[in-house]
Design a protein around this motif. Structure first.
Motif, mmCIF file in Angstrom:
data_model
loop_
_atom_site.group_PDB
_atom_site.id
_atom_site.type_symbol
_atom_site.label_atom_id
_atom_site.label_comp_id
_atom_site.label_asym_id
_atom_site.label_seq_id
_atom_site.Cartn_x
_atom_site.Cartn_y
_atom_site.Cartn_z
ATOM 1 N N ALA A 22 0.829 -1.204 0.000
ATOM 2 C CA ALA A 22 0.000 0.000 0.000
ATOM 3 C C ALA A 22 0.865 1.256 0.000
ATOM 4 O O ALA A 22 1.792 1.385 0.792
ATOM 5 N N ALA A 23 0.534 2.163 -0.908
ATOM 6 C CA ALA A 23 1.167 3.481 -1.006
ATOM 7 C C ALA A 23 2.686 3.402 -1.154
ATOM 8 O O ALA A 23 3.396 4.310 -0.768
ATOM 9 N N ALA A 24 3.185 2.308 -1.694
ATOM 10 C CA ALA A 24 4.630 2.161 -1.868
ATOM 11 C C ALA A 24 4.980 2.341 -3.345
ATOM 12 O O ALA A 24 4.387 1.684 -4.196
ATOM 13 N N PRO A 25 5.936 3.226 -3.645
ATOM 14 C CA PRO A 25 6.355 3.367 -5.042
ATOM 15 C C PRO A 25 7.136 2.133 -5.494
ATOM 16 O O PRO A 25 7.710 1.425 -4.681
ATOM 17 N N GLY A 26 7.141 1.901 -6.795
ATOM 18 C CA GLY A 26 7.928 0.793 -7.336
ATOM 19 C C GLY A 26 7.386 -0.574 -6.977
ATOM 20 O O GLY A 26 8.160 -1.504 -6.745
ATOM 21 N N ALA A 27 6.062 -0.726 -6.954
ATOM 22 C CA ALA A 27 5.444 -1.984 -6.519
ATOM 23 C C ALA A 27 5.871 -3.180 -7.366
ATOM 24 O O ALA A 27 6.107 -4.262 -6.833
ATOM 25 N N VAL A 28 5.997 -2.990 -8.673
ATOM 26 C CA VAL A 28 6.355 -4.119 -9.541
ATOM 27 C C VAL A 28 7.779 -4.585 -9.239
ATOM 28 O O VAL A 28 8.015 -5.775 -9.023
ATOM 29 N N ALA A 29 8.712 -3.666 -9.200
ATOM 30 C CA ALA A 29 10.111 -4.034 -8.923
ATOM 31 C C ALA A 29 10.247 -4.628 -7.527
ATOM 32 O O ALA A 29 10.947 -5.639 -7.345
ATOM 33 N N TYR A 78 -2.333 -3.817 -2.703
ATOM 34 C CA TYR A 78 -1.977 -3.497 -1.321
ATOM 35 C C TYR A 78 -1.240 -4.630 -0.644
ATOM 36 O O TYR A 78 -0.705 -4.440 0.449
ATOM 37 N N ALA A 79 -1.135 -5.800 -1.270
ATOM 38 C CA ALA A 79 -0.359 -6.889 -0.678
ATOM 39 C C ALA A 79 -0.022 -7.939 -1.726
ATOM 40 O O ALA A 79 -0.791 -8.188 -2.654
ATOM 41 N N LEU A 80 1.145 -8.541 -1.534
ATOM 42 C CA LEU A 80 1.582 -9.700 -2.303
ATOM 43 C C LEU A 80 1.836 -10.797 -1.289
ATOM 44 O O LEU A 80 2.510 -10.565 -0.283
ATOM 45 N N GLU A 81 1.277 -11.972 -1.531
ATOM 46 C CA GLU A 81 1.534 -13.102 -0.641
ATOM 47 C C GLU A 81 1.959 -14.298 -1.471
ATOM 48 O O GLU A 81 1.342 -14.617 -2.487
ATOM 49 N N LEU A 82 3.028 -14.959 -1.013
ATOM 50 C CA LEU A 82 3.532 -16.175 -1.645
ATOM 51 C C LEU A 82 3.352 -17.309 -0.654
ATOM 52 O O LEU A 82 3.704 -17.171 0.521
ATOM 53 N N THR A 83 2.821 -18.415 -1.125
ATOM 54 C CA THR A 83 2.647 -19.593 -0.281
ATOM 55 C C THR A 83 3.243 -20.786 -0.995
ATOM 56 O O THR A 83 2.890 -21.079 -2.139
ATOM 57 N N ARG A 84 4.155 -21.460 -0.302
ATOM 58 C CA ARG A 84 4.739 -22.694 -0.830
ATOM 59 C C ARG A 84 4.177 -23.841 -0.018
ATOM 60 O O ARG A 84 4.223 -23.849 1.209
ATOM 61 N N HIS A 85 3.628 -24.807 -0.714
ATOM 62 C CA HIS A 85 3.044 -25.988 -0.084
ATOM 63 C C HIS A 85 3.585 -27.197 -0.834
ATOM 64 O O HIS A 85 3.028 -27.596 -1.855
ATOM 65 N N GLY A 86 4.719 -27.725 -0.363
ATOM 66 C CA GLY A 86 5.397 -28.791 -1.112
ATOM 67 C C GLY A 86 5.852 -28.225 -2.449
ATOM 68 O O GLY A 86 6.436 -27.146 -2.494
ATOM 69 N N PRO A 87 5.546 -28.897 -3.556
ATOM 70 C CA PRO A 87 5.971 -28.391 -4.859
ATOM 71 C C PRO A 87 5.056 -27.289 -5.409
ATOM 72 O O PRO A 87 5.364 -26.684 -6.426
ATOM 73 N N LEU A 88 3.935 -27.028 -4.746
ATOM 74 C CA LEU A 88 2.972 -26.031 -5.229
ATOM 75 C C LEU A 88 3.317 -24.649 -4.698
ATOM 76 O O LEU A 88 3.513 -24.465 -3.494
ATOM 77 N N LEU A 89 3.403 -23.674 -5.598
ATOM 78 C CA LEU A 89 3.632 -22.279 -5.225
ATOM 79 C C LEU A 89 2.408 -21.477 -5.646
ATOM 80 O O LEU A 89 1.966 -21.563 -6.793
ATOM 81 N N ARG A 90 1.868 -20.711 -4.701
ATOM 82 C CA ARG A 90 0.714 -19.851 -4.980
ATOM 83 C C ARG A 90 1.146 -18.405 -4.785
ATOM 84 O O ARG A 90 1.751 -18.060 -3.769
ATOM 85 N N VAL A 91 0.858 -17.578 -5.764
ATOM 86 C CA VAL A 91 1.139 -16.148 -5.735
ATOM 87 C C VAL A 91 -0.207 -15.438 -5.676
ATOM 88 O O VAL A 91 -1.082 -15.704 -6.496
ATOM 89 N N GLU A 92 -0.378 -14.536 -4.691
ATOM 90 C CA GLU A 92 -1.633 -13.795 -4.550
ATOM 91 C C GLU A 92 -1.339 -12.306 -4.511
ATOM 92 O O GLU A 92 -0.438 -11.866 -3.787
#
Length: 150
Positions: A22-29, A78-92
């Motif tokens: 949230a409100a952070a410049p350069g979100a993609v990088a 406003y948020a990026l969340e990464l979840t690793r569950h064994g070989p499965l990676l979820r990006v939210e």
């Protein structure tokens, strides 16, 4: 076109990493560097075999696409969340806009842009979006780590 559904995650313990945007410049990088760090910690980079390195590069590309879409179409993530569950990676990626993303299959070839979700659709194992209680949505994708090369 509807997003592809996800399979159930494999049994075991999930590992999560969350980056507030949230409100952070350069979100993609920032999102790509955060994801690169998680992939490094989880053994996808740098010493992995070629298939895993390629999958990691795809994850970085797709993460950038989801964050870019939130910046362009939803007043920013406003948020990026990464979840690793064994070989499965979820990006939210979460944003405050409740409108679900739309995959554009028919676009004007001479105009730039409009390829982000098409890239995600082709490279991910599954993707979609879910409403967030109180407003907004989470756009997610899932990738399965390739088995090690013999």
């Amino acid at each position: 076109m509807a997003a592809r559904p996800a399979d159930r995650p494999p049994p075991g313990r999930a590992e999560r990493r969350r980056l507030p945007l949230a409100a952070a410049p350069g979100a993609v990088a920032r999102s790509r560097e955060f994801t690169r760090g998680a992939l490094r910690a989880w053994g996808w980079l740098p010493g992995a075999d070629a298939r895993t390195r390629t999958a990691a590069e795809d994850v970085l590309l797709m993460t950038g696409e989801l964050v870019t879409n939130a910046c362009q179409h939803a007043a920013g993530p406003y948020a990026l969340e990464l979840t690793r569950h064994g070989p499965l990676l979820r990006v939210e990626v979460r944003d405050a806009d409740a409108r679900p993303p739309a995959l554009r299959l028919h676009r004007e070839p001479a105009r730039p842009g409009g390829h982000g979700l098409l890239v995600v659709d082709r490279l991910s194992a599954a993707w979609g979006s879910e409403p967030v209680a109180g407003g907004g949505k989470t756009v997610w994708l899932e990738v399965v780590r390739p088995p090690a090369e013999p």
